[in-house]
Motif scaffolding. Sequence first.
Motif, PDB file in Angstrom:
ATOM      1  N   ARG A   1       0.843  -1.194   0.000  1.00  0.00           N
ATOM      2  CA  ARG A   1       0.000   0.000   0.000  1.00  0.00           C
ATOM      3  C   ARG A   1       0.881   1.248   0.000  1.00  0.00           C
ATOM      4  O   ARG A   1       0.601   2.219  -0.698  1.00  0.00           O
ATOM      5  CB  ARG A   1      -0.927  -0.015   1.221  1.00  0.00           C
ATOM      6  CG  ARG A   1      -2.047   0.992   1.100  1.00  0.00           C
ATOM      7  CD  ARG A   1      -3.189   0.651   2.017  1.00  0.00           C
ATOM      8  NE  ARG A   1      -2.831   0.895   3.400  1.00  0.00           N
ATOM      9  CZ  ARG A   1      -3.551   1.658   4.219  1.00  0.00           C
ATOM     10  NH1 ARG A   1      -4.635   2.255   3.791  1.00  0.00           N
ATOM     11  NH2 ARG A   1      -3.184   1.816   5.467  1.00  0.00           N
ATOM     12  N   THR A   2       1.967   1.212   0.789  1.00  0.00           N
ATOM     13  CA  THR A   2       2.888   2.346   0.786  1.00  0.00           C
ATOM     14  C   THR A   2       3.439   2.578  -0.621  1.00  0.00           C
ATOM     15  O   THR A   2       3.457   3.713  -1.107  1.00  0.00           O
ATOM     16  CB  THR A   2       4.073   2.088   1.746  1.00  0.00           C
ATOM     17  OG1 THR A   2       3.557   1.746   3.026  1.00  0.00           O
ATOM     18  CG2 THR A   2       4.953   3.308   1.862  1.00  0.00           C
TER      19      THR A   2
ATOM     20  N   ARG B   1       2.161   1.805  -3.452  1.00  0.00           N
ATOM     21  CA  ARG B   1       1.119   2.389  -4.310  1.00  0.00           C
ATOM     22  C   ARG B   1       0.894   3.852  -3.976  1.00  0.00           C
ATOM     23  O   ARG B   1       0.677   4.675  -4.858  1.00  0.00           O
ATOM     24  CB  ARG B   1      -0.197   1.640  -4.129  1.00  0.00           C
ATOM     25  CG  ARG B   1      -0.170   0.249  -4.694  1.00  0.00           C
ATOM     26  CD  ARG B   1      -1.591  -0.266  -4.949  1.00  0.00           C
ATOM     27  NE  ARG B   1      -1.621  -1.707  -4.978  1.00  0.00           N
ATOM     28  CZ  ARG B   1      -1.072  -2.446  -5.930  1.00  0.00           C
ATOM     29  NH1 ARG B   1      -0.459  -1.860  -6.937  1.00  0.00           N
ATOM     30  NH2 ARG B   1      -1.127  -3.748  -5.868  1.00  0.00           N
ATOM     31  N   ALA B   2       0.947   4.163  -2.673  1.00  0.00           N
ATOM     32  CA  ALA B   2       0.701   5.539  -2.253  1.00  0.00           C
ATOM     33  C   ALA B   2       1.801   6.477  -2.748  1.00  0.00           C
ATOM     34  O   ALA B   2       1.621   7.687  -2.757  1.00  0.00           O
ATOM     35  CB  ALA B   2       0.576   5.626  -0.737  1.00  0.00           C
ATOM     36  N   PHE B   3       2.954   5.930  -3.134  1.00  0.00           N
ATOM     37  CA  PHE B   3       4.002   6.755  -3.720  1.00  0.00           C
ATOM     38  C   PHE B   3       3.958   6.708  -5.244  1.00  0.00           C
ATOM     39  O   PHE B   3       4.878   7.194  -5.905  1.00  0.00           O
ATOM     40  CB  PHE B   3       5.377   6.327  -3.209  1.00  0.00           C
ATOM     41  CG  PHE B   3       5.688   6.910  -1.862  1.00  0.00           C
ATOM     42  CD1 PHE B   3       6.019   8.251  -1.733  1.00  0.00           C
ATOM     43  CD2 PHE B   3       5.614   6.140  -0.723  1.00  0.00           C
ATOM     44  CE1 PHE B   3       6.278   8.797  -0.494  1.00  0.00           C
ATOM     45  CE2 PHE B   3       5.869   6.684   0.524  1.00  0.00           C
ATOM     46  CZ  PHE B   3       6.201   8.016   0.641  1.00  0.00           C
ATOM     47  N   GLY B   4       2.890   6.112  -5.775  1.00  0.00           N
ATOM     48  CA  GLY B   4       2.708   6.149  -7.216  1.00  0.00           C
ATOM     49  C   GLY B   4       3.730   5.352  -8.005  1.00  0.00           C
ATOM     50  O   GLY B   4       3.987   5.668  -9.164  1.00  0.00           O
TER      51      GLY B   4
END
Lengths: 314, 319
Positions: free
Chosen positions: A213-214, A216-219
């Motif tokens: 998730r981290t 993904r959260a950084f794109g």
Amino acid sequence: MLHYTLSRLGLAVLIVSVAMLILFSMIYLIPGDPAAVALGPRATAAMREALRIKMGLDQPVWVQFWNFFINAWQGDLGNEVLSDRPVSRVVLEQLPYTLALIAGGMVWSVALGIPLGCWAAVKRGSLADRLVGVLSVAVIAVPSFVVAIYALLIFAVSLRWLPAIGAGEPDDLGDQLVHLILPSIAVGLGWVGYIARMVRASMLEVLEAQHIRTARAFGLPDNQITYQYALTIAILPTITLLGVGIGQMLSSAVFAEIVFARPGVGKLVYDAILTRNYPLVTGAVLVTTVLFVLINLVADLIVGALDPRVRSSF
Amino acid sequence: MTVLSIQNLNVTFSTEGGDLHALKDVSFEVPERRIVGIVGESGCGKSTLINAILGLLADNGRVSGGEMMFQGRDLSRLSPREMTALRGPQIATVFQDPMGALNPVISVGRQMTNIQYRSGLSKAEKAERAVAMLRRVRIPDPEAALARFPHQFSGGMKQRIAIAMALMMEPALLIADEPTTALDATLEVATIELLQELQAQIGCSVLFISHHLGVIAELCEDVVVMYAGEVVERGTTRQVFNSSRHPYTERLLDCDPARQSSRTRHLPTIPGEIPDLRARPPGCIFAPRCHRRAPVCDTPPPEETVQSGHVARCHMVTP
Ligand SMILES: Nc1ncnc2c1ncn2[C@@H]1O[C@H](COP(=O)(O)OP(=O)(O)OP(=O)(O)O)[C@@H](O)[C@H]1O
Ligand SMILES: [Mg+2]
């Protein structure tokens, strides 16, 4: 990493030593006189006694074991009964064929199983996922000797695409590879299913993890997340499974070597059992054990190289 | 200027027992350079809210209404590709669990350079920025830290690394989902102070999620109080904490351990529990647990403005 490597190496030596002890006990406990077996029914008592002394069977058990142990570590597994050649030489002559077979089976099952499992996990619930699931179970369920026989009948006998028997011309690498195709399919097919299922399951678990998730959260790009961030972790149990599964691969190699009349350790053991060539059986079993332990050692070292948590826990 | 403006946001999860209306008509704003806190009990939809903003809702969830304007663009209308481009450089996030938030098999340095892939910097420059940022969050020996793996750091250090990663992106908006909940009290204070200091330097807005009222009061300028997927009250921290108007906010403040005047064995709790979000009552969502319930509460409550910027969704608000 050095610490980890040494500790794994020490463990491997210990396991091989224990295997030698077990093997020795089994030979020792088998009823019957090895000298009598070796010489056959027509030998005289004097001949038997002479061979007993030559084989060291008159010594106390622990001396016998110690000699066996020391000799085995030095690569001396005694001489085989029929031709009196050193067992280790006979086995090592056959070993490359079996190694090639197992390596072939493993390479293509990994090359197919990992992407399939990964793909199924990323496309969870889709038709592709279900297809991979059904196919995995199907190939796991079919015994490898059945695969060997059908592969032989279809691709060698009916279609004549590939050679049916043997290992190919000794000095023609291409020919040897062509001869490797069908047997390695027989050895590896079930493993495609095992690996795909295993990778799918651990990928699904890893993809749920917080650190994904981290990422993904950084794109980060999806491909990088799947292959670098998730697969590196998801692959670890599969590598361990492969190390352990090498035993099962060895046993399917026996069938493949018999069906395809290929030289190899499996064929050697099979023939040795039929002719009651016990020293050869013992030697081949020991060599196979060492092979098994070595491959597990390699699997452990790969896991250690990929996972820093494993390395530093030693 | 507002950086983020959420208007009547609704989020629905499809579940086996029917649709779960996890967020209902959520509205609030995050002005530029301001720290906005979101507070509410576990399960009130805080994580769902930030996942909706980030476009990272679970597969069974969807934005079923409303808009999320981020710098003039509606996030719910962006393509997945445009959303990916925003995550990181524009909206960076620090998550709740420092233990699991970093990849265990990739070195800290590699993780910090990977997230700069859009920056166009050289490898050495990326590493340099990572070191500078680690130094700012006071990781000892930051050059050596790059080669290390997450399990070689303590929980508090991991959380500071996570903060460093987020702020290194110099985002317009930092989202922090309970970043201190897993830390012990002293570390919590230190982390909050660090966050405050860096926010002032970088000048980003912060959406800070917590169920810890003390932390919110300390850090945030505005507060949004959520209950069962709805915003029940919002305003400046002073307005909401000193003159709360919604019965739920009052109860929440009463139950805060830090506000107990005498030492008690039993902390007061709000009786009852969050209703099943699959079957929302037609009236006020808090009515079943409310100590000021009246017959009118069976109809949907209006959003009453108490003061400029201070609103509460309740029939009982008396201006
Ligand atoms: N994928 C999902 N499918 C179905 N329901 C979900 C899903 N994710 C969250 N929910 C529900 O939505 C509601 C809000 O959950 P959420 O995780 O946003 O709460 P939270 O405020 O972050 O809680 P906490 O403080 O425990 O983190 C809960 O009732 C939860 O059960
Ligand atoms: Mg949460």
